[in-house]
Design an enzyme around this catalytic site. Sequence first.
Site, PDB file in Angstrom:
ATOM      1  N   ARG A   1      85.258  18.838 106.902  1.00 26.76           N
ATOM      2  CA  ARG A   1      84.418  19.920 107.413  1.00 26.76           C
ATOM      3  C   ARG A   1      84.897  21.244 106.835  1.00 26.76           C
ATOM      4  O   ARG A   1      86.014  21.352 106.323  1.00 26.76           O
ATOM      5  CB  ARG A   1      84.481  19.985 108.940  1.00 26.76           C
ATOM      6  CG  ARG A   1      85.848  20.374 109.489  1.00 26.76           C
ATOM      7  CD  ARG A   1      85.811  20.616 110.988  1.00 26.76           C
ATOM      8  NE  ARG A   1      87.125  21.027 111.486  1.00 26.76           N
ATOM      9  CZ  ARG A   1      87.353  21.487 112.719  1.00 26.76           C
ATOM     10  NH1 ARG A   1      86.347  21.592 113.572  1.00 26.76           N
ATOM     11  NH2 ARG A   1      88.570  21.840 113.099  1.00 26.76           N
TER      12      ARG A   1
ATOM     13  N   HIS B   1      81.894  28.889 112.870  1.00 24.36           N
ATOM     14  CA  HIS B   1      81.295  27.589 112.597  1.00 24.36           C
ATOM     15  C   HIS B   1      80.273  27.676 111.457  1.00 24.36           C
ATOM     16  O   HIS B   1      79.519  28.654 111.346  1.00 24.36           O
ATOM     17  CB  HIS B   1      80.592  27.052 113.846  1.00 24.36           C
ATOM     18  CG  HIS B   1      81.534  26.738 114.963  1.00 24.36           C
ATOM     19  ND1 HIS B   1      82.465  25.728 114.889  1.00 24.36           N
ATOM     20  CD2 HIS B   1      81.694  27.312 116.193  1.00 24.36           C
ATOM     21  CE1 HIS B   1      83.152  25.677 116.018  1.00 24.36           C
ATOM     22  NE2 HIS B   1      82.717  26.639 116.824  1.00 24.36           N
TER      23      HIS B   1
END
Length: 279
Positions: A173, A244
């Site tokens: 990620r 994020h």
Amino acid sequence: MPLIRSTYGKGRVRIMRVKRDTERHEARELNVTVLLTGAFDASYTSDDNSSVIATDSIKNIVNIVARDNVGAETEPFAAALATYFLDRYAHVTQVDVTATETKWVRIAVDGVPHEHSFVLDSNGNPFVKLAATREGVSVTSGIKGFTFMKTTNSGWENYWFDEATTLKPTADRMCATAMDASWRWAKAPASYPEANAAVLATVLKVFATTYSPSVQNTMYLMGEAVLAAVPEIAEISMACPNKHYLPIDLSPFGRSSDGQVFTPTDEPHGQIECTVGRG
């Protein structure tokens, strides 16, 4: 009364494009506004919406064009976006695209630009706190909003699962934060500017060169490394809110994100804090 002029569209469409077809990733983050002018008067002067392209569709088109132009610089990307509308919607006469870039520059590790780790340009606000009494002086240095990111080499797995857990585990990620950090001096270094620069260089080196199983672990490793690199520091405290980057589901449009197109968001964010000291 006549309608003199009108335009409409979608604003604050945040998009992160990561070109990762080689080991050297290219990261481009934009905040995009698209305004359309054309045969939309009836939606203003009556209840006829038949010509109106939904603003949600405009947002989807920004994402589609981003996926199809992952490596394009901002100007060609904006041109491709405008062309998409003009080619597909005959009743659109003008497209105004504003794309504001959040600029990321590569972290230099031992003088070498890193392949997939970045720091925000014009970054952070340094500060000093000093408390003095007749008995002594306490000095703390630090920085607010020091922002850095890597496009891979980070994961989040093997965490607590129960009925409230919806987040899926991943071994690959993006990882980004806007760190607030402060470090308390046990004694004065030979040069405060050089020591403070060493703190930030050490933080970035650890971040860029180690796999991150969690922000928590990475913060601890950064703290350990700072204390080893700058012996005059007694302890370092860090707060690292997650920035994020959420993968965009492009499957309805026959495309895969392939870990290259994301929506940037920092609300809500995980707030992770720790202090590492010498004991």
